[in-house]
Design a protein around this motif. Structure first.
Motif, PDB file in Angstrom:
ATOM      1  N   PRO A  25       1.442   4.751   5.644  1.00 36.84           N
ATOM      2  CA  PRO A  25       2.371   3.125   5.201  1.00 36.84           C
ATOM      3  C   PRO A  25       4.137   3.274   6.232  1.00 36.84           C
ATOM      4  O   PRO A  25       5.141   2.443   6.782  1.00 36.84           O
ATOM      5  N   VAL A  26       4.695   4.929   5.903  1.00 34.03           N
ATOM      6  CA  VAL A  26       6.048   4.855   6.160  1.00 34.03           C
ATOM      7  C   VAL A  26       5.502   5.005   8.115  1.00 34.03           C
ATOM      8  O   VAL A  26       6.488   4.608   8.962  1.00 34.03           O
ATOM      9  N   LEU A  27       4.506   5.695   8.809  1.00 38.97           N
ATOM     10  CA  LEU A  27       4.106   5.931  10.050  1.00 38.97           C
ATOM     11  C   LEU A  27       4.505   4.060  10.754  1.00 38.97           C
ATOM     12  O   LEU A  27       4.443   3.707  11.715  1.00 38.97           O
ATOM     13  N   ALA A  28       3.509   3.007   9.493  1.00 32.57           N
ATOM     14  CA  ALA A  28       3.263   1.952   9.732  1.00 32.57           C
ATOM     15  C   ALA A  28       5.072   1.033  10.405  1.00 32.57           C
ATOM     16  O   ALA A  28       4.977   0.268  10.934  1.00 32.57           O
TER      17      ALA A  28
ATOM     18  N   LEU B 118       5.879   0.769   1.161  1.00 33.73           N
ATOM     19  CA  LEU B 118       4.417   0.455   0.064  1.00 33.73           C
ATOM     20  C   LEU B 118       4.107  -0.982  -0.067  1.00 33.73           C
ATOM     21  O   LEU B 118       3.582  -1.361   0.069  1.00 33.73           O
ATOM     22  N   MET B 119       5.582  -1.610   0.358  1.00 30.12           N
ATOM     23  CA  MET B 119       5.818  -3.287  -0.494  1.00 30.12           C
ATOM     24  C   MET B 119       4.753  -3.697   1.337  1.00 30.12           C
ATOM     25  O   MET B 119       3.961  -4.072   1.180  1.00 30.12           O
ATOM     26  N   LYS B 120       4.742  -3.456   1.991  1.00 31.92           N
ATOM     27  CA  LYS B 120       4.476  -3.764   3.630  1.00 31.92           C
ATOM     28  C   LYS B 120       2.778  -3.419   3.548  1.00 31.92           C
ATOM     29  O   LYS B 120       1.792  -4.327   4.208  1.00 31.92           O
ATOM     30  N   SER B 121       2.622  -2.197   3.792  1.00 31.13           N
ATOM     31  CA  SER B 121       1.333  -1.869   3.581  1.00 31.13           C
ATOM     32  C   SER B 121       0.548  -2.290   2.347  1.00 31.13           C
ATOM     33  O   SER B 121      -0.546  -2.525   3.089  1.00 31.13           O
ATOM     34  N   LEU B 122       0.706  -1.478   0.734  1.00 34.89           N
ATOM     35  CA  LEU B 122      -0.030  -1.589   0.362  1.00 34.89           C
ATOM     36  C   LEU B 122      -0.116  -2.843  -0.395  1.00 34.89           C
ATOM     37  O   LEU B 122      -1.407  -4.098  -0.351  1.00 34.89           O
ATOM     38  N   ASN B 201      12.815   5.554 -14.334  1.00 34.26           N
ATOM     39  CA  ASN B 201      14.145   5.085 -13.993  1.00 34.26           C
ATOM     40  C   ASN B 201      14.917   4.755 -12.777  1.00 34.26           C
ATOM     41  O   ASN B 201      15.493   4.732 -12.293  1.00 34.26           O
ATOM     42  N   ASP B 202      12.801   4.588 -12.246  1.00 32.41           N
ATOM     43  CA  ASP B 202      13.861   4.669 -10.129  1.00 32.41           C
ATOM     44  C   ASP B 202      13.223   3.708 -10.401  1.00 32.41           C
ATOM     45  O   ASP B 202      13.716   2.243 -11.702  1.00 32.41           O
ATOM     46  N   VAL B 203      14.684   3.170  -9.609  1.00 33.30           N
ATOM     47  CA  VAL B 203      14.553   1.661  -8.947  1.00 33.30           C
ATOM     48  C   VAL B 203      14.108   1.250  -7.446  1.00 33.30           C
ATOM     49  O   VAL B 203      13.476   0.665  -7.654  1.00 33.30           O
ATOM     50  N   SER B 204      14.382   2.678  -6.862  1.00 28.57           N
ATOM     51  CA  SER B 204      13.962   2.508  -5.080  1.00 28.57           C
ATOM     52  C   SER B 204      12.952   1.632  -4.890  1.00 28.57           C
ATOM     53  O   SER B 204      12.912   1.009  -3.781  1.00 28.57           O
ATOM     54  N   VAL B 205      11.977   2.493  -5.447  1.00 23.97           N
ATOM     55  CA  VAL B 205      10.847   2.443  -5.140  1.00 23.97           C
ATOM     56  C   VAL B 205      10.483   1.124  -5.945  1.00 23.97           C
ATOM     57  O   VAL B 205       9.490   0.328  -5.157  1.00 23.97           O
ATOM     58  N   SER B 206      10.493   0.844  -7.264  1.00 24.05           N
ATOM     59  CA  SER B 206      10.242  -0.932  -7.922  1.00 24.05           C
ATOM     60  C   SER B 206      11.129  -1.623  -7.310  1.00 24.05           C
ATOM     61  O   SER B 206      10.377  -2.835  -7.086  1.00 24.05           O
TER      62      SER B 206
END
Lengths: 275, 262
Positions: A25-28, B118-122, B201-206
């Motif tokens: 995903p990061v490479l994408a 992750l949002m874009k791909s997954l 506590n995560d913010v940036s990924v969630s």
């Protein structure tokens, strides 16, 4: 089963998790920035010629560097005291540093919202003692972001440096003293050089952490103090400009990786033990 | 004989600790105040705001989500991270050195970039449900803790004990469960609890992976703070601080808090 095969079988799930769900995903994301119809480097040209975007980048750099420098000084002085404190007091101090570290970034930033707000505790106190006649606007300034960031990262710096300072053998400082070195000479010629690799590790952690932070600049800086993290989010989720957001992401990755590599190179060169 | 620390330096360190703990004490005070706005010192004490936390549906729901996500993500990460840590410690020579670095990649890549990618791909590219991508995101986020903390325990483990069990006829997989795992239990517990709090506590990924109907507590808090400014948020913060205290107690009992200075 050969041990090579067994080792790989055991390591495969974790390897796949990272490769498929992170590296890919990061490479994408990075690839997105080169697939622009206007040419492969068009998004970067747009980024580096835009006054607004460059202002965000410089502000982020400024905040991250300021935060790092303050954290280094405050963290080193505090770690110095912690490392030399008697056992019992030392463990209380370590608890006091770990507690904020393990408390979430939202809670810790919220605390500064309560302190620095227009009707906040600081304004309230200043009004009551008559130091000011009207509440100051402290929120949404660069200062507010830096204070909250220093608050965020000092515990990390202290804990990193306590370990480093404790690892310096007492014999070395005693040897220096017995050979006639003054305390300040011992500090400059023995302790400081030995602590440099640790200071660099701490600086890298704080710089990359503050450079890429999201929640703190969002809460305490707002729109006015946009930083790379909040800018990335806004581009992606408010404006749906994915190429723009990916370009910001790429710049962030390059800056953090370059910092990590440059600093670890520096740490190796300055390490008095290995050198 | 240790030379005395300069009194000015002692005073400075004292101020630093006031700076570190003061804001958290202020939150505690604000949560107990019986005013409808955030203030410190509290004027009149009440537990009303704590009760209020459980009346706000959004807090109740996201609290449960965050808790389950932290447990699930960490369990997933441990399930695949422990074998990897074991392989790295046990078969160091046959595995490429870069592999250890691969497992700490989630720390090296900016979290916000990770969340966005992750949002874009997954979530969008591969059409994964919100819960699944959150679970994977959090498992990735905490993988370095699982591999590193358990790895530290494994590196201190004497593998000849395992070899002894195997040479006495114990199957390898069984030796792993009854010989290796019990010996690194403190590392596993400490790693689990540190990963848990990181995920909680995560913010940036969630922030990128939450979506309609599914949110986590920190994200809900962030959204709430931008609209309301009442002591309920302070109460949620205090509840989260209790979790921190529990986490610290567990780490202290397993590896010791000084482990965090290494």
């Amino acid at each position: 089963m050969s041990s090579r095969l067994r080792a790989w079988l055991l390591a495969t799930p974790a390897t796949l998790l990272v490769l498929v769900f992170l590296v890919l995903p990061v490479l994408a994301t990075l690839a997105t920035t080169f697939g622009d119809p206007k040419g492969p480097f068009a998004p970067y040209a747009a980024f580096f010629t835009s006054k607004f975007r460059m202002a965000v980048l410089w502000r982020t750099m400024e905040v991250a560097v300021t935060t790092t420098l303050i954290s280094l000084v405050v963290g080193f002085a505090t770690a110095w005291v912690v490392a030399r404190a008697p056992r019992r007091i030392k463990s209380i101090m370590i608890i006091a540093a770990v507690f904020p570290l393990l408390t979430g970034v939202v809670v810790r930033s919220f605390a500064w919202l309560v302190i620095l707000g227009k009707n906040g505790i600081l304004n309230d106190a200043l009004l009551r003692i008559g130091a000011i006649s009207e509440p100051l606007s402290m929120l949404y300034t660069q200062g507010a972001v830096v204070v909250a960031m220093v608050y965020l990262f000092v515990p990390l710096m202290v804990l990193t440096l306590v370990g480093v300072l404790e690892a310096i053998p007492q014999d070395l400082t005693e040897a220096a003293a017995s050979l006639g070195a003054t305390p300040s000479a011992t500090f400059r010629q023995v302790i400081l050089p030995m602590a440099v690799p640790g200071l660099i590790v701490g600086a890298v952690l704080v710089f990359t952490g503050s450079f890429t932070s999201y929640a703190t600049p969002q809460l305490l800086g707002g729109e006015r103090q946009m930083m790379m993290g909040t800018f990335l989010y806004q581009r992606a989720m408010v404006m749906f400009d994915w190429v723009g957001a990916s370009t910001i992401a790429a710049v962030m990755v390059v800056v953090t990786l370059a910092t990590v590599l440059a600093m670890s190179h520096l740490a190796r060169r300055l390490n008095p033990v290995a050198g | 004989m240790r030379p005395r620390t300069h009194p000015l330096l002692l005073a400075f360190a004292g101020l630093v600790f006031v700076f570190l703990l003061g804001p958290l004490v202020i939150i505690l005070g604000a949560a107990l105040s019986d005013t409808s706005f955030l203030t410190f010192p509290p004027r009149g004490l009440t537990l009303h705001w704590f009760a209020n936390v459980f009346q706000v549906e959004a807090f109740k729901r996201t609290m449960l989500t965050s808790f389950l996500l932290a447990i699930g993500g960490t369990a997933l990460s441990m399930t695949i991270g422990i074998p990897a840590a074991y392989a790295l410690a046990r078969y160091r020579i046959v595995l490429p050195r870069a592999l250890a670095n691969l497992f700490v990649l989630p720390i090296l890549i900016p979290e916000i970039v990770m969340g966005f990618s992750l949002m874009k791909s997954l979530a969008i590219g591969w059409g994964m449900p919100i819960v699944a991508s959150l679970l994977i995101g959090h498992a990735l986020l905490v993988l370095p803790y699982c591999v590193r903390v358990v790895g530290a325990s494994l590196n201190a483990f004497d593998f000849s004990i395992e070899e002894a069990a195997v040479s006495l006829g114990c199957p390898r997989w069984r030796a792993f469960f009854i010989v290796v795992l019990p010996n690194v239990k403190p590392g596993i517990i400490a790693g689990f609890i540190l990963a848990f709090i990181t995920s909680l506590n995560d913010v940036s990924v969630s922030i990128f992976l939450t979506g309609p109907g599914v949110s986590t507590l920190p994200i809900q808090l962030l959204a709430h703070m931008e609209q309301f400014f009442d002591p309920t948020i302070a109460s949620v913060s205090v509840l989260l601080m209790f979790v921190t205290v529990a986490v610290m107690a567990v780490v202290e009992r397993t590896l010791g808090l000084t482990f965090l200075t290494k």
